[in-house]
Structures are given as C-alpha cells and as structure tokens.
Write a protein that holds these residues in place. Sequence first.
Motif, PDB file in Angstrom:
ATOM      1  N   LEU A  29      39.479  41.501  49.654  1.00  0.00           N
ATOM      2  CA  LEU A  29      38.925  40.394  48.873  1.00  0.00           C
ATOM      3  C   LEU A  29      39.476  39.056  49.340  1.00  0.00           C
ATOM      4  O   LEU A  29      38.766  38.042  49.308  1.00  0.00           O
ATOM      5  CB  LEU A  29      39.213  40.606  47.389  1.00  0.00           C
ATOM      6  N   GLU A  30      40.722  39.032  49.771  1.00  0.00           N
ATOM      7  CA  GLU A  30      41.283  37.782  50.288  1.00  0.00           C
ATOM      8  C   GLU A  30      40.518  37.317  51.521  1.00  0.00           C
ATOM      9  O   GLU A  30      40.208  36.124  51.672  1.00  0.00           O
ATOM     10  CB  GLU A  30      42.766  37.975  50.614  1.00  0.00           C
ATOM     11  N   ARG A  31      40.198  38.242  52.406  1.00  0.00           N
ATOM     12  CA  ARG A  31      39.424  37.889  53.600  1.00  0.00           C
ATOM     13  C   ARG A  31      38.023  37.438  53.219  1.00  0.00           C
ATOM     14  O   ARG A  31      37.506  36.445  53.755  1.00  0.00           O
ATOM     15  CB  ARG A  31      39.353  39.081  54.554  1.00  0.00           C
ATOM     16  N   ILE A  32      37.405  38.155  52.302  1.00  0.00           N
ATOM     17  CA  ILE A  32      36.044  37.821  51.893  1.00  0.00           C
ATOM     18  C   ILE A  32      35.995  36.465  51.203  1.00  0.00           C
ATOM     19  O   ILE A  32      35.062  35.675  51.406  1.00  0.00           O
ATOM     20  CB  ILE A  32      35.478  38.935  50.993  1.00  0.00           C
ATOM     21  N   ALA A  33      37.016  36.165  50.380  1.00  0.00           N
ATOM     22  CA  ALA A  33      37.045  34.907  49.629  1.00  0.00           C
ATOM     23  C   ALA A  33      37.127  33.683  50.538  1.00  0.00           C
ATOM     24  O   ALA A  33      36.787  32.571  50.115  1.00  0.00           O
ATOM     25  CB  ALA A  33      38.215  34.910  48.650  1.00  0.00           C
ATOM     26  N   ASP A  34      37.564  33.867  51.779  1.00  0.00           N
ATOM     27  CA  ASP A  34      37.608  32.747  52.719  1.00  0.00           C
ATOM     28  C   ASP A  34      36.211  32.242  53.062  1.00  0.00           C
ATOM     29  O   ASP A  34      36.047  31.067  53.431  1.00  0.00           O
ATOM     30  CB  ASP A  34      38.322  33.168  54.010  1.00  0.00           C
ATOM     31  N   VAL A  35      35.210  33.117  52.922  1.00  0.00           N
ATOM     32  CA  VAL A  35      33.866  32.737  53.365  1.00  0.00           C
ATOM     33  C   VAL A  35      32.803  32.901  52.285  1.00  0.00           C
ATOM     34  O   VAL A  35      31.659  32.472  52.477  1.00  0.00           O
ATOM     35  CB  VAL A  35      33.447  33.559  54.604  1.00  0.00           C
ATOM     36  N   ALA A  36      33.173  33.513  51.145  1.00  0.00           N
ATOM     37  CA  ALA A  36      32.142  33.853  50.150  1.00  0.00           C
ATOM     38  C   ALA A  36      32.669  33.702  48.731  1.00  0.00           C
ATOM     39  O   ALA A  36      33.886  33.697  48.491  1.00  0.00           O
ATOM     40  CB  ALA A  36      31.668  35.304  50.359  1.00  0.00           C
ATOM     41  N   ASP A  37      31.747  33.576  47.792  1.00  0.00           N
ATOM     42  CA  ASP A  37      32.086  33.666  46.373  1.00  0.00           C
ATOM     43  C   ASP A  37      32.157  35.138  45.980  1.00  0.00           C
ATOM     44  O   ASP A  37      31.458  35.981  46.558  1.00  0.00           O
ATOM     45  CB  ASP A  37      31.033  32.953  45.522  1.00  0.00           C
ATOM     46  N   ILE A  38      32.992  35.441  44.978  1.00  0.00           N
ATOM     47  CA  ILE A  38      33.187  36.814  44.532  1.00  0.00           C
ATOM     48  C   ILE A  38      33.043  36.881  43.021  1.00  0.00           C
ATOM     49  O   ILE A  38      33.632  36.069  42.304  1.00  0.00           O
ATOM     50  CB  ILE A  38      34.572  37.349  44.943  1.00  0.00           C
ATOM     51  N   VAL A  39      32.265  37.857  42.556  1.00  0.00           N
ATOM     52  CA  VAL A  39      32.145  38.128  41.125  1.00  0.00           C
ATOM     53  C   VAL A  39      32.423  39.612  40.902  1.00  0.00           C
ATOM     54  O   VAL A  39      31.870  40.460  41.615  1.00  0.00           O
ATOM     55  CB  VAL A  39      30.740  37.785  40.583  1.00  0.00           C
ATOM     56  N   VAL A  40      33.265  39.909  39.932  1.00  0.00           N
ATOM     57  CA  VAL A  40      33.521  41.295  39.530  1.00  0.00           C
ATOM     58  C   VAL A  40      32.602  41.602  38.350  1.00  0.00           C
ATOM     59  O   VAL A  40      32.720  40.993  37.290  1.00  0.00           O
ATOM     60  CB  VAL A  40      34.994  41.505  39.143  1.00  0.00           C
ATOM     61  N   LEU A  41      31.683  42.538  38.554  1.00  0.00           N
ATOM     62  CA  LEU A  41      30.717  42.928  37.519  1.00  0.00           C
ATOM     63  C   LEU A  41      31.107  44.315  37.019  1.00  0.00           C
ATOM     64  O   LEU A  41      30.886  45.318  37.694  1.00  0.00           O
ATOM     65  CB  LEU A  41      29.299  42.939  38.089  1.00  0.00           C
ATOM     66  N   THR A  42      31.716  44.359  35.840  1.00  0.00           N
ATOM     67  CA  THR A  42      32.283  45.601  35.318  1.00  0.00           C
ATOM     68  C   THR A  42      31.541  46.053  34.071  1.00  0.00           C
ATOM     69  O   THR A  42      31.160  45.227  33.235  1.00  0.00           O
ATOM     70  CB  THR A  42      33.783  45.405  35.010  1.00  0.00           C
ATOM     71  N   ASN A  43      31.355  47.360  33.922  1.00  0.00           N
ATOM     72  CA  ASN A  43      30.630  47.871  32.765  1.00  0.00           C
ATOM     73  C   ASN A  43      31.556  48.159  31.592  1.00  0.00           C
ATOM     74  O   ASN A  43      31.517  49.243  31.001  1.00  0.00           O
ATOM     75  CB  ASN A  43      29.819  49.119  33.138  1.00  0.00           C
ATOM     76  N   LEU A  44      32.372  47.186  31.252  1.00  0.00           N
ATOM     77  CA  LEU A  44      33.144  47.209  30.017  1.00  0.00           C
ATOM     78  C   LEU A  44      32.470  46.268  29.023  1.00  0.00           C
ATOM     79  O   LEU A  44      31.699  45.380  29.408  1.00  0.00           O
ATOM     80  CB  LEU A  44      34.583  46.753  30.258  1.00  0.00           C
ATOM     81  N   GLY A  45      32.801  46.440  27.739  1.00  0.00           N
ATOM     82  CA  GLY A  45      32.277  45.542  26.730  1.00  0.00           C
ATOM     83  C   GLY A  45      32.930  44.179  26.801  1.00  0.00           C
ATOM     84  O   GLY A  45      34.019  44.012  27.366  1.00  0.00           O
ATOM     85  N   GLU A  46      32.272  43.198  26.218  1.00  0.00           N
ATOM     86  CA  GLU A  46      32.777  41.828  26.249  1.00  0.00           C
ATOM     87  C   GLU A  46      34.164  41.716  25.633  1.00  0.00           C
ATOM     88  O   GLU A  46      34.957  40.847  26.021  1.00  0.00           O
ATOM     89  CB  GLU A  46      31.803  40.905  25.513  1.00  0.00           C
ATOM     90  N   GLU A  47      34.488  42.605  24.687  1.00  0.00           N
ATOM     91  CA  GLU A  47      35.808  42.570  24.053  1.00  0.00           C
ATOM     92  C   GLU A  47      36.927  42.891  25.045  1.00  0.00           C
ATOM     93  O   GLU A  47      38.101  42.592  24.777  1.00  0.00           O
ATOM     94  CB  GLU A  47      35.858  43.559  22.884  1.00  0.00           C
ATOM     95  N   SER A  48      36.584  43.467  26.192  1.00  0.00           N
ATOM     96  CA  SER A  48      37.587  43.831  27.201  1.00  0.00           C
ATOM     97  C   SER A  48      37.716  42.789  28.299  1.00  0.00           C
ATOM     98  O   SER A  48      38.494  42.992  29.247  1.00  0.00           O
ATOM     99  CB  SER A  48      37.220  45.184  27.831  1.00  0.00           C
ATOM    100  N   LEU A  49      36.994  41.682  28.183  1.00  0.00           N
ATOM    101  CA  LEU A  49      36.984  40.691  29.263  1.00  0.00           C
ATOM    102  C   LEU A  49      38.383  40.158  29.561  1.00  0.00           C
ATOM    103  O   LEU A  49      38.822  40.161  30.714  1.00  0.00           O
ATOM    104  CB  LEU A  49      36.045  39.543  28.914  1.00  0.00           C
ATOM    105  N   THR A  50      39.086  39.695  28.537  1.00  0.00           N
ATOM    106  CA  THR A  50      40.422  39.122  28.761  1.00  0.00           C
ATOM    107  C   THR A  50      41.358  40.146  29.368  1.00  0.00           C
ATOM    108  O   THR A  50      42.114  39.848  30.304  1.00  0.00           O
ATOM    109  CB  THR A  50      41.006  38.585  27.450  1.00  0.00           C
ATOM    110  N   GLY A  51      41.306  41.372  28.848  1.00  0.00           N
ATOM    111  CA  GLY A  51      42.154  42.422  29.387  1.00  0.00           C
ATOM    112  C   GLY A  51      41.867  42.725  30.842  1.00  0.00           C
ATOM    113  O   GLY A  51      42.783  42.933  31.638  1.00  0.00           O
ATOM    114  N   ARG A  52      40.595  42.746  31.206  1.00  0.00           N
ATOM    115  CA  ARG A  52      40.233  43.012  32.600  1.00  0.00           C
ATOM    116  C   ARG A  52      40.649  41.861  33.504  1.00  0.00           C
ATOM    117  O   ARG A  52      41.160  42.091  34.612  1.00  0.00           O
ATOM    118  CB  ARG A  52      38.742  43.274  32.704  1.00  0.00           C
TER     119      ARG A  52
END
Length: 209
Positions: free
Chosen positions: A83-106
Amino acid sequence: MSRPLLITDCDEVLLHMVRHMTAWLDEAHAIDFRPDGGFFTKAARRQSDGSLLADSEMWTLLDGFFRTEMTRQTLVPHAREALERIADVADIVVLTNLGEESLTGRVDQLARFGIEHRVICNGMGSKGDPVARLVAEYRPSVAVFVDDLAVHHAAVAKATPDVFRLHMIAEPEIAAQVGPAPDAHARIDDWAEAVVWVLARFQGETVAA
C-alpha cells in the motif's frame, strides 16, 4: 488527469481474520469452526455434541468477534509495504463489509499497522454499487478492486466493468480450497506479487479479457 484508484477489502486481504476468529470461538465458546471452501455458514459445530450452529447464530458470533476481538487480528504479510508503494501514485480506499458502528474501530485498527487511508463500511451488502459510487466520485484514470469473495467481483464486474478486479485470499488454508473468482481478471494471494500487478494496471498495461 485524475490519479488511479485502489479499492481494497480488509479481512483476508489486509488483515488476517479467520484464523483469529477460529481461536476465539474455540476458547470463548467451545465451538469448532472449519470454513469449508471459504463459506461461513454450515462451518461451526458445538464441541459438546457436534451439533451444527444455525446461520443466524453464526452471523451473531461474527458480529461479536468484530465488536470485541478486532485487536486479535494481524497484518497480512507485505500488505503495508504494498500500500505504501501504491499510495505514491494512487488514491486508496478500504471498502469493508462491517457496519457503520465499526468504522472508528476499523480505522484505528488499520492505523496501528501503519495503514491510514479512507475507510468505508458497507454493512453486509454487495460491493457493486459502492464501487460505482467511488469511481464516480474520484473519476480515476484507472481503478483496481481487490477482494477475497467471488460474489463481490461479480457485482463489480456488472456495475463497473472497466474496473480491474484482483481476487486475493491471504489466508492459506482457505486459499487452497477456493478457486479463482470467475469475474476477476487475476488471482494473486501474496501482496509482494500483487503490488506488481496493480502498478502495471495503473501504468496502462491491460490484461486479457
């Protein structure tokens, strides 16, 4: 021109989960968990009598794991460096199938491993529409989607067919049981190799249809 975009799942892509949930179910609930072919349903039995847990019970336990046991999860080898290499050239989004209540924890969980990118919680829904919305928002020059579940590759292929799709299962025991997703462009289970594939897509190299 907009930067490329990587949309990646978390569990069994960036962080190991199944091995830690298996240990927790054994220790805390006296349940044997053996996901056959990667499927969670029909995979758990009570140690007391060998009876199979109902699907509803399994999903309740899965929710309990993410509410109380996320600190058990460990980093997939080479994921942070990739991800460090990818972030040099691209935007990154983590799309996880947890509920919104788990956002801060994730978010906090990933940050402890040095992974600090935008996180979106999708509940238990399909990832086709969320990926389409992200592509519309970022308008990337090229986009790559990484996930361990074939059903999400199928949904993304339908919603945004121009997105490159990489099937990755970072848990070796499950990877050995599950074939390549039919709707993915490639199957690579190691980030040391996967990062090369992702960067090649960003640089304009195509893959066979």
